[in-house]
Design an enzyme around this catalytic site. Structure first.
Site, mmCIF file in Angstrom:
data_model
loop_
_atom_site.group_PDB
_atom_site.id
_atom_site.type_symbol
_atom_site.label_atom_id
_atom_site.label_comp_id
_atom_site.label_asym_id
_atom_site.label_seq_id
_atom_site.Cartn_x
_atom_site.Cartn_y
_atom_site.Cartn_z
ATOM 1 N N PRO A 1 0.839 -1.200 0.000
ATOM 2 C CG PRO A 1 -0.677 -1.535 1.722
ATOM 3 C CD PRO A 1 0.642 -2.020 1.204
ATOM 4 C CE LYS A 2 2.702 7.480 -3.387
ATOM 5 N NZ LYS A 2 2.413 8.441 -2.307
ATOM 6 C CD1 TRP A 3 2.221 2.482 3.738
ATOM 7 C CD2 TRP A 3 0.492 2.918 5.081
ATOM 8 N NE1 TRP A 3 1.768 1.286 4.210
ATOM 9 C CE2 TRP A 3 0.700 1.522 5.049
ATOM 10 C CE3 TRP A 3 -0.546 3.436 5.864
ATOM 11 C CZ2 TRP A 3 -0.087 0.628 5.771
ATOM 12 C CZ3 TRP A 3 -1.330 2.552 6.580
ATOM 13 C CH2 TRP A 3 -1.100 1.165 6.536
#
Length: 358
Positions: free
Chosen positions: A29-31
């Site tokens: 996931p891209k935080w």
């Protein structure tokens, strides 16, 4: 601080791609937060930003947690995030960067931050910078298997199908997309060796003004508005991605719409907005803009433009929007918030706990 890697260290970066890549990749996931590399040597802890500036003084709760949760001597790459309920809130995270120590202390207690680890760069006397990413990932999981909040290890998977699922679902928890990482690469500071897939949507907005470009009398950015439920034109951000030639052309295109009387303009009262107002109008100065010239030229709110954007932060665009085309077929009054797609809610706890798959 005596570590095999010394701060500051520019992090490895990602380049944007339009579609989810396939191959020998790890997906994460891209935080949506502050990129941060944590350096710990015993009781010494330093939080280093993407711009290689120290974040240590702004997040005292993470400094103390690092001493409790991380190995005695290590370097960990990750993201500082701040949650409100089941969702990440970047706007609240920005408030943590404050010059007053008393305010930093208060905010660290009232809305503590979290750290999501996604790479292990050093452990003890061993540098892992030249170790392939797939092996670094396993070392990270093994080393931080017992960490507790506010430290977390990001989920990761080699499944393309799961990555697509994350891309669709995790936005509801405030995440920003998906990162794809080649498993065989070493850590490459300041190199765009990774891939990021981010959400992009379009919206029709009213152009109610513009700012001059810093280089001279050409258009720098268009000021965008959308009508809210009260019929007020809310400033939602800017569109600024133009070639120099296009900036020159825009001067002539916008000239017929120049507003002579600001008293009739929907943003004519912007100067009365305080820096504490979330819905501040264009031109308002805050601690984020400093001495930057934010003066603007008012336009009659008659032009409609289609722009591409990634996400909303409250009632504004999270990042600079991108010009797509003029919409001469749309009326300004039709540009309302009802047109915007709202992500389906997703509980952040399911991601932190690993319930989303790994």
């Amino acid at each position: 601080m005596d570590l095999p890697i010394s701060p500051p260290l520019p992090p490895m970066l990602a380049k944007a791609v339009k579609a989810m890549p396939k191959g020998d990749l790890l997906y994460e996931p891209k935080w949506d937060g502050f990129r941060c590399i944590v350096f710990r040597d015993g009781d010494e802890v330093e939080l280093s930003s993407r711009g290689e500036k120290p974040l240590t003084r702004y997040f005292p709760e993470l400094v103390e947690a690092a001493k409790r949760e991380l190995p005695e001597r290590c370097v960990v790459d990750g993201e500082i995030v701040l949650r409100k309920g089941a969702k990440l809130e970047f706007d609240l995270l920005q408030q943590r960067i404050h010059p007053a120590a008393s305010r930093v202390k208060m905010l660290s207690e009232e809305m503590p931050a979290s750290f999501v680890a996604f790479d292990l760069l050093a452990l003890g006397d061993e540098s892992l910078m030249e170790v392939p990413l797939g092996e670094r990932r396993q070392r990270l999981v093994d080393t931080l298997s017992g960490v507790e909040a506010p430290f977390h290890v990001t989920p990761a998977s080699d499944s393309y199908e799961l990555a697509l699922q994350w891309f669709e679902e995790f936005e509801g928890a405030g995440l920003d997309g998906v990162i794809a990482k080649p498993r065989d690469i070493e850590y490459m500071p300041d190199k765009r060796a990774l891939f990021k897939v981010k959400h992009e949507r379009t919206a029709d907005c009213v152009v109610a003004g513009f700012r001059w470009h810093k280089s001279g009398p050409i258009v720098g950015s268009l000021l965008l508005g959308i009508y809210n439920d009260q019929g007020q034109l809310q400033h939602v951000g800017v569109a600024a991605s133009f070639t120099m030639k296009r900036r020159e052309e825009l001067v002539e295109e916008l000239k017929p719409y120049l507003a002579e009387d600001l008293s009739e303009h929907p943003w004519g009262e912007w100067a009365k907005q305080s820096e504490a107002t979330v819905d501040r109008m264009p031109g308002a100065v805050s601690r984020w803009t400093g001495k930057k010239d934010l003066s603007w030229v008012a336009l009659r709110p008659e032009l409609v433009v289609e722009v591409a954007y990634e996400a909303m932060e409250g009632n504004r665009f999270r990042h600079t929007a991108r010009f797509r085309r003029w919409r001469t077929d749309r009326t300004p009054e039709s540009c309302t918030y009802e047109q915007l797609e709202v992500p389906v809610a997703y509980d952040l706890d399911d991601i932190f706990s690993g319930g989303a798959g790994s």
